[in-house]
Motif scaffolding. Structure first.
Motif, PDB file in Angstrom:
ATOM      1  N   LYS A  80      39.344  14.971  20.693  1.00  0.00           N
ATOM      2  CA  LYS A  80      39.692  14.445  22.012  1.00  0.00           C
ATOM      3  C   LYS A  80      38.436  13.939  22.732  1.00  0.00           C
ATOM      4  O   LYS A  80      38.446  12.848  23.323  1.00  0.00           O
ATOM      5  N   ILE A  81      37.348  14.704  22.682  1.00  0.00           N
ATOM      6  CA  ILE A  81      36.077  14.290  23.297  1.00  0.00           C
ATOM      7  C   ILE A  81      35.587  12.991  22.649  1.00  0.00           C
ATOM      8  O   ILE A  81      35.136  12.074  23.333  1.00  0.00           O
ATOM      9  N   ARG A  86      34.466   7.227  22.748  1.00  0.00           N
ATOM     10  CA  ARG A  86      34.661   5.916  22.132  1.00  0.00           C
ATOM     11  C   ARG A  86      35.238   4.942  23.152  1.00  0.00           C
ATOM     12  O   ARG A  86      34.780   3.803  23.277  1.00  0.00           O
ATOM     13  N   ARG A  87      36.241   5.393  23.911  1.00  0.00           N
ATOM     14  CA  ARG A  87      36.849   4.554  24.949  1.00  0.00           C
ATOM     15  C   ARG A  87      35.830   4.212  26.029  1.00  0.00           C
ATOM     16  O   ARG A  87      35.758   3.069  26.501  1.00  0.00           O
ATOM     17  N   TYR A  88      35.008   5.181  26.400  1.00  0.00           N
ATOM     18  CA  TYR A  88      33.969   4.955  27.408  1.00  0.00           C
ATOM     19  C   TYR A  88      32.973   3.896  26.922  1.00  0.00           C
ATOM     20  O   TYR A  88      32.616   2.990  27.661  1.00  0.00           O
ATOM     21  N   GLU A  90      33.474   1.531  24.673  1.00  0.00           N
ATOM     22  CA  GLU A  90      34.133   0.232  24.623  1.00  0.00           C
ATOM     23  C   GLU A  90      34.226  -0.385  26.005  1.00  0.00           C
ATOM     24  O   GLU A  90      34.010  -1.581  26.171  1.00  0.00           O
ATOM     25  N   ARG A  91      34.524   0.416  27.004  1.00  0.00           N
ATOM     26  CA  ARG A  91      34.599  -0.107  28.378  1.00  0.00           C
ATOM     27  C   ARG A  91      33.226  -0.523  28.878  1.00  0.00           C
ATOM     28  O   ARG A  91      33.101  -1.490  29.623  1.00  0.00           O
ATOM     29  N   LEU A  92      32.186   0.209  28.491  1.00  0.00           N
ATOM     30  CA  LEU A  92      30.838  -0.171  28.893  1.00  0.00           C
ATOM     31  C   LEU A  92      30.434  -1.515  28.300  1.00  0.00           C
ATOM     32  O   LEU A  92      29.740  -2.297  28.939  1.00  0.00           O
ATOM     33  N   LYS A  93      30.866  -1.785  27.081  1.00  0.00           N
ATOM     34  CA  LYS A  93      30.548  -3.060  26.452  1.00  0.00           C
ATOM     35  C   LYS A  93      31.199  -4.217  27.207  1.00  0.00           C
ATOM     36  O   LYS A  93      30.650  -5.315  27.260  1.00  0.00           O
ATOM     37  N   GLU A  94      32.389  -3.965  27.778  1.00  0.00           N
ATOM     38  CA  GLU A  94      33.099  -4.998  28.526  1.00  0.00           C
ATOM     39  C   GLU A  94      32.425  -5.297  29.864  1.00  0.00           C
ATOM     40  O   GLU A  94      32.511  -6.397  30.370  1.00  0.00           O
ATOM     41  N   HIS A  95      31.752  -4.312  30.444  1.00  0.00           N
ATOM     42  CA  HIS A  95      31.110  -4.475  31.745  1.00  0.00           C
ATOM     43  C   HIS A  95      29.616  -4.585  31.581  1.00  0.00           C
ATOM     44  O   HIS A  95      29.022  -3.958  30.711  1.00  0.00           O
ATOM     45  N   MET A 142      36.554   4.091  35.837  1.00  0.00           N
ATOM     46  CA  MET A 142      36.496   4.617  34.474  1.00  0.00           C
ATOM     47  C   MET A 142      35.918   6.033  34.471  1.00  0.00           C
ATOM     48  O   MET A 142      36.449   6.932  33.819  1.00  0.00           O
ATOM     49  N   GLN A 143      34.849   6.260  35.228  1.00  0.00           N
ATOM     50  CA  GLN A 143      34.228   7.582  35.304  1.00  0.00           C
ATOM     51  C   GLN A 143      35.193   8.588  35.926  1.00  0.00           C
ATOM     52  O   GLN A 143      35.288   9.723  35.483  1.00  0.00           O
ATOM     53  N   MET A 144      35.918   8.167  36.963  1.00  0.00           N
ATOM     54  CA  MET A 144      36.887   9.043  37.614  1.00  0.00           C
ATOM     55  C   MET A 144      37.976   9.448  36.623  1.00  0.00           C
ATOM     56  O   MET A 144      38.385  10.601  36.573  1.00  0.00           O
ATOM     57  N   ASP A 145      38.443   8.501  35.791  1.00  0.00           N
ATOM     58  CA  ASP A 145      39.450   8.808  34.773  1.00  0.00           C
ATOM     59  C   ASP A 145      38.907   9.776  33.731  1.00  0.00           C
ATOM     60  O   ASP A 145      39.602  10.695  33.309  1.00  0.00           O
ATOM     61  N   LEU A 146      37.655   9.576  33.314  1.00  0.00           N
ATOM     62  CA  LEU A 146      37.057  10.458  32.318  1.00  0.00           C
ATOM     63  C   LEU A 146      36.919  11.886  32.832  1.00  0.00           C
ATOM     64  O   LEU A 146      37.039  12.844  32.083  1.00  0.00           O
ATOM     65  N   LEU A 147      36.641  12.020  34.124  1.00  0.00           N
ATOM     66  CA  LEU A 147      36.466  13.340  34.720  1.00  0.00           C
ATOM     67  C   LEU A 147      37.793  13.982  35.137  1.00  0.00           C
ATOM     68  O   LEU A 147      37.806  15.142  35.553  1.00  0.00           O
ATOM     69  N   HIS A 148      38.867  13.209  35.062  1.00  0.00           N
ATOM     70  CA  HIS A 148      40.185  13.687  35.504  1.00  0.00           C
ATOM     71  C   HIS A 148      40.130  14.133  36.967  1.00  0.00           C
ATOM     72  O   HIS A 148      40.647  15.178  37.338  1.00  0.00           O
ATOM     73  N   LYS A 149      39.496  13.314  37.813  1.00  0.00           N
ATOM     74  CA  LYS A 149      39.379  13.602  39.241  1.00  0.00           C
ATOM     75  C   LYS A 149      40.273  12.652  40.030  1.00  0.00           C
ATOM     76  O   LYS A 149      40.705  11.612  39.534  1.00  0.00           O
TER      77      LYS A 149
END
Length: 181
Positions: A80-81, A86-88, A90-95, A142-149
């Motif tokens: 899961k981590i 991996r998703r993080y 990929e999103r960084l590459k887009e931005h 994206m960071q907020m989603d990763l932290l589940h906040k």
């Protein structure tokens, strides 16, 4: 990588500690050093729960899994981590990453526990010092989603103003920006 392993309601096991460390080595390919990992292994009757919190280079990722075997729970939580990282990536590459890596420290004051009982108005019970990284609004979401906040305080990379992004009840996101007079 600095790994802290905590055992709850079970005996400490070097085998589990080394297994967790071995599995956490897989995440090094996604994020740069230094990495701090906290592993919590809990047994509640027949449930085996593995929780992992990773902190590295301005990001924090949390995951938990529960099965009836601790080794399987560790495998599942590391998978899961890895998916989140991996998703993080990929999103960084887009931005486009911001060139400014300054961090702004915010501190809150806390009222001591003894004075809470004597007061009639609401008081701050818990405070937390956070490091605010300059980022775009998309990176903050994206960071907020990763932290589940439900919200995240960040410095806008373009304006250098402190902003807040939050999750709305309808599932969309809101942005609070300061207005200068």
């Amino acid at each position: 990588m600095q790994i802290t392993t905590t055992f709850r309601h079970m005996e400490q096991s070097e085998a589990l500690k080394s297994y967790a460390a071995e599995k956490l080595e897989r995440v090094k390919k996604y994020i740069d050093e230094p990495i701090t990992a906290q592993v919590f292994l809990t047994v509640e009757k027949i449930r085996h729960i593995a929780e992992v919190t990773l902190t590295a280079k301005g990001i924090t990722i949390k995951a938990a899994e529960e099965t009836n075997d601790m080794y399987a729970a560790l495998d599942a939580v590391i998978d899961k981590i890895e998916r989140q990282l991996r998703r993080y990536k990929e999103r960084l590459k887009e931005h486009k990453p911001s060139a400014d890596d300054r961090a702004l420290e915010i501190q809150k004051s806390v009222v001591t526990a003894e004075s809470i009982e004597q007061r009639t108005e609401p008081v701050v019970i818990r405070s937390k010092t956070i490091s605010i990284k300059p980022m775009s609004v998309e990176e903050a979401v994206m960071q907020m989603d990763l932290l589940h906040k439900d919200f995240l305080v960040f410095t806008d990379a373009s304006t250098e103003a402190i902003n807040v992004v939050y999750r709305r009840k309808d599932g969309n996101y809101g942005l609070i920006e300061p207005q200068r007079k």
